[in-house]
Design an enzyme around this catalytic site. Sequence first.
Site, PDB file in Angstrom:
ATOM      1  N   CYS A   1       0.798  -1.240   0.000  1.00 20.28           N
ATOM      2  CA  CYS A   1       0.000   0.000   0.000  1.00 20.28           C
ATOM      3  C   CYS A   1       0.828   1.286   0.000  1.00 20.28           C
ATOM      4  O   CYS A   1       0.531   2.192  -0.794  1.00 20.28           O
ATOM      5  CB  CYS A   1      -1.037   0.008   1.110  1.00 20.28           C
ATOM      6  SG  CYS A   1      -0.851  -1.215   2.388  1.00 20.28           S
TER       7      CYS A   1
ATOM      8  N   LYS B   1     -14.252  -4.523   6.754  1.00 18.57           N
ATOM      9  CA  LYS B   1     -13.843  -5.313   5.594  1.00 18.57           C
ATOM     10  C   LYS B   1     -14.869  -6.381   5.242  1.00 18.57           C
ATOM     11  O   LYS B   1     -15.699  -6.767   6.067  1.00 18.57           O
ATOM     12  CB  LYS B   1     -12.486  -5.976   5.852  1.00 18.57           C
ATOM     13  CG  LYS B   1     -12.493  -6.883   7.071  1.00 18.57           C
ATOM     14  CD  LYS B   1     -11.162  -7.603   7.237  1.00 18.57           C
ATOM     15  CE  LYS B   1     -11.198  -8.526   8.437  1.00 18.57           C
ATOM     16  NZ  LYS B   1     -10.014  -9.371   8.570  1.00 18.57           N
TER      17      LYS B   1
ATOM     18  N   ASP C   1      -2.351  -7.586  -5.378  1.00 18.90           N
ATOM     19  CA  ASP C   1      -2.783  -6.471  -4.552  1.00 18.90           C
ATOM     20  C   ASP C   1      -3.323  -5.348  -5.418  1.00 18.90           C
ATOM     21  O   ASP C   1      -2.868  -5.138  -6.537  1.00 18.90           O
ATOM     22  CB  ASP C   1      -1.574  -5.955  -3.777  1.00 18.90           C
ATOM     23  CG  ASP C   1      -1.978  -5.388  -2.429  1.00 18.90           C
ATOM     24  OD1 ASP C   1      -3.186  -5.264  -2.190  1.00 18.90           O
ATOM     25  OD2 ASP C   1      -1.077  -5.075  -1.639  1.00 18.90           O
TER      26      ASP C   1
ATOM     27  N   ARG D   1       7.414 -11.050   4.952  1.00 15.41           N
ATOM     28  CA  ARG D   1       6.939 -10.897   6.319  1.00 15.41           C
ATOM     29  C   ARG D   1       7.550 -11.969   7.194  1.00 15.41           C
ATOM     30  O   ARG D   1       7.650 -13.131   6.799  1.00 15.41           O
ATOM     31  CB  ARG D   1       5.407 -11.030   6.378  1.00 15.41           C
ATOM     32  CG  ARG D   1       4.717  -9.969   5.565  1.00 15.41           C
ATOM     33  CD  ARG D   1       3.218 -10.060   5.713  1.00 15.41           C
ATOM     34  NE  ARG D   1       2.590  -9.110   4.806  1.00 15.41           N
ATOM     35  CZ  ARG D   1       1.283  -9.063   4.567  1.00 15.41           C
ATOM     36  NH1 ARG D   1       0.481  -9.933   5.176  1.00 15.41           N
ATOM     37  NH2 ARG D   1       0.785  -8.179   3.746  1.00 15.41           N
TER      38      ARG D   1
ATOM     39  N   HIS E   1      -5.084  -1.190  -4.947  1.00 13.94           N
ATOM     40  CA  HIS E   1      -5.607  -0.106  -4.124  1.00 13.94           C
ATOM     41  C   HIS E   1      -6.416   0.814  -5.009  1.00 13.94           C
ATOM     42  O   HIS E   1      -5.948   1.233  -6.064  1.00 13.94           O
ATOM     43  CB  HIS E   1      -4.458   0.622  -3.418  1.00 13.94           C
ATOM     44  CG  HIS E   1      -3.755  -0.266  -2.467  1.00 13.94           C
ATOM     45  ND1 HIS E   1      -2.658  -1.018  -2.832  1.00 13.94           N
ATOM     46  CD2 HIS E   1      -4.034  -0.607  -1.179  1.00 13.94           C
ATOM     47  CE1 HIS E   1      -2.284  -1.754  -1.804  1.00 13.94           C
ATOM     48  NE2 HIS E   1      -3.096  -1.535  -0.787  1.00 13.94           N
TER      49      HIS E   1
ATOM     50  N   HIS F   1      -8.368  -1.307  -0.065  1.00 13.82           N
ATOM     51  CA  HIS F   1      -7.383  -2.371  -0.321  1.00 13.82           C
ATOM     52  C   HIS F   1      -8.174  -3.590  -0.740  1.00 13.82           C
ATOM     53  O   HIS F   1      -9.184  -3.884  -0.121  1.00 13.82           O
ATOM     54  CB  HIS F   1      -6.650  -2.848   0.928  1.00 13.82           C
ATOM     55  CG  HIS F   1      -5.986  -1.822   1.746  1.00 13.82           C
ATOM     56  ND1 HIS F   1      -4.618  -1.727   1.792  1.00 13.82           N
ATOM     57  CD2 HIS F   1      -6.469  -0.881   2.574  1.00 13.82           C
ATOM     58  CE1 HIS F   1      -4.297  -0.768   2.640  1.00 13.82           C
ATOM     59  NE2 HIS F   1      -5.392  -0.235   3.132  1.00 13.82           N
TER      60      HIS F   1
ATOM     61  N   GLN G   1       1.435 -10.882  -3.567  1.00 14.81           N
ATOM     62  CA  GLN G   1       0.002 -10.629  -3.433  1.00 14.81           C
ATOM     63  C   GLN G   1      -0.553 -10.095  -4.736  1.00 14.81           C
ATOM     64  O   GLN G   1       0.120  -9.339  -5.426  1.00 14.81           O
ATOM     65  CB  GLN G   1      -0.239  -9.557  -2.371  1.00 14.81           C
ATOM     66  CG  GLN G   1       0.056  -9.978  -0.960  1.00 14.81           C
ATOM     67  CD  GLN G   1      -0.203  -8.821  -0.014  1.00 14.81           C
ATOM     68  OE1 GLN G   1       0.417  -7.782  -0.113  1.00 14.81           O
ATOM     69  NE2 GLN G   1      -1.134  -9.015   0.898  1.00 14.81           N
TER      70      GLN G   1
END
Length: 647
Positions: free
Chosen positions: A343, A473, A392, A372, A394, A519, A390
């Site tokens: 992000c 979420k 991912d 991570r 945004h 997200h 990911q």
Amino acid sequence: MGLKVQLPDGSTREVAAGSTGADLAQAIANSLYRKAVGVLINDELKDLFTPLKDGDKVQILTAEDPPALELLRHSSAHVMAEAVQKLFPDAKIAIGPTIEDGFYYDFEIPGHTLSTEDLGKIEAEMKRIAESDQKLVRFDIPDVDKQIADFKAQGEKFKVELLTEHRDHSPTLYLMKDKEGNVVWNDLCRGPHLPSTKGIKHFKLLKVSGSYWRGDENRETLQRIYATSWWTKEDLEGYLHRLEEAEKRDHRKISKQLDLFSVHEEVGPGLIFWHPNLATVRNTIEDFWRAEHRKRGYQFVYTPHIASEQLYAISGHLETYAENMYSPMDIDGQAYRAKPMNCPGHIMIYKSRLRSYRDLPVRFAELGTVYRYERSGVLHGMLRVRGFTQDDSHIFCTREQLEGEIMGVLDLIDMLMTTFGYTYKAYLSTRPEKSLGTDEEWEMATGALERALQKRNLDYEIDEGGGVFYAPKIDIKLFDAIGREWQGPTVQVDLNLPKRFDVTYIGEDGNRHEAVMVHRAVLGSMERFCGGLIEHYAGAFPVWLAPTQVVVIPISDRHQDAADKLTQALTEKGVRVHVDKRSETMNYRIREAQMQQTPYMVVLGDKEVEKNEVSVRHRRKGDLGTMTPQLFVDKLHDEITNRFLDE
RNA sequence: GCCCAUGUAGCUUAGCGGUAGAGCACCCCCUUGGUAAGGGGGAGGUCACGAGUUCGAUUCUCGUCAUGGGCUCCA
């Protein structure tokens, strides 16, 4: 004076005052009384001997009723604990709840660690106890202090702790009584239970593992026994069979058979090497993913894998996420970190210039690799790793656009998940106790999520307080081919980062406004998703994903030219095809292609070459007979481009 | 990270105080076959790594690493 209760068929029945569920069962029919194991009173599971009250809605439960399984397993847990204490008199009992498909019990056993051999002995002792037909009798503790003193005297420190906490909740014991009515064992428990142990017949202790008292790693280490229990032999065997089937699908096992991925000691745990076969699957998924995103107005971006710590200071990850981040590396005196999330990077791109409301929504998407720290004990194949990519994205938009954007995401989720053959269920997680932001913001964001779910006619459950501290979420749970649940897509409305990074746009009014940031990840991580797919398909990827889609098998050397020709025609159509020209028998080569889960095998011999045909075999349907090469190519092309889920 | 278990050729595994055996895969030879294993031969192991006990360790003990099952957490 009697009391009236309502039965499941809607009728009412009058029974004598003070009657219990058992009395009611007997009044209805002796056969029911004999089979009764418990009772639902106003939809709550209770002991069979619970006294009824006027106006109660009552359903007598027998082994055929699904809620009764809970009773069986809970009582089985008590029998197991009794058996363990019989065999290991020093064992102190902790808790023993039912779980999906079974139960466990936690023990502290000084000076002994349970092994698999112990499990057999415990099972035998359980059989003995169960067959001796002990009664499970509910007992209201009249004097809590005395009971605490008794537990103390017995050294049952966990029970002391539990009882002390529950002293004001009318705590109960369950007494195990033998045929003569003597109490042979007891456990602090709120129940409910079966009336007797005699229904406990078909159980199996599955594994022993470690745990902590109250799940707290600073407290006592306990030994946990996992077990399962069923009403019938068939049910037990069916369950054990399902476990075996699940084991066969284990992505780590299938990976060895199909050469999919590896991890290496020299490299480090939790870091995945994608072999060509799985890389092909991943590439195919990524191409599909990109195409679907492009259609939906996403723009693709790339961001660096390391960044100055400053970035994560601004984002707040350094405060709230530090334990999952790797230690900083020194670059020219400046601390840098491997990125744990995408992000902040996407925000950098958004902020690289002034954005007008006319630009919104902006949808940035990246197959972004993050690192991570995960504790060594939790790593698991491809499903739990330390470096992963990911899918991912945004979305930056206005408040007015939010609901529409979420609907767009839900649409994409449906498209992708359906293509892979998953069914799914949605959960809406709302504001947790500890959270940032104002009530108004949470209402705005949560409302948009919920309205989007409703407009898409999605069934959803609300997980009250289950949101992250900065965002409500939607979580989607997936159900795979054998009904197992997987964590799926997630959509979050971030109420934090736009403020921290001052993410704004210029509105129609010429003023700056805070942008709304969403997200979302659909596949989650490529590692976990592909690992899950391996299990979902049991290694038999549908044709469009299969690493090798067709193996061509010329029967003897004189058929090799024809095989080459077909291979070329397929290759030109983009089919992943391989010719197996080895001097092995046809049967051998078919077997090998079968075991590699190759969707199609094409056999070419004298007959086919002469008639210009191909003989097609499908991995599940077997020999499909002959057809023209053109027909086969077209059929295959159709299945691939339409992403057929075969079988 | 914690508890428990495991670690023998690429894979699956036998053995267990006297320095290793099998099946499959691999290589070579013969076989040119009709829808899930044709036959023969060969090569391949510092028994995870490091210490210790012992005349002697793959085997026993301790440590390390990794893997597996949990605890906890999440993509």
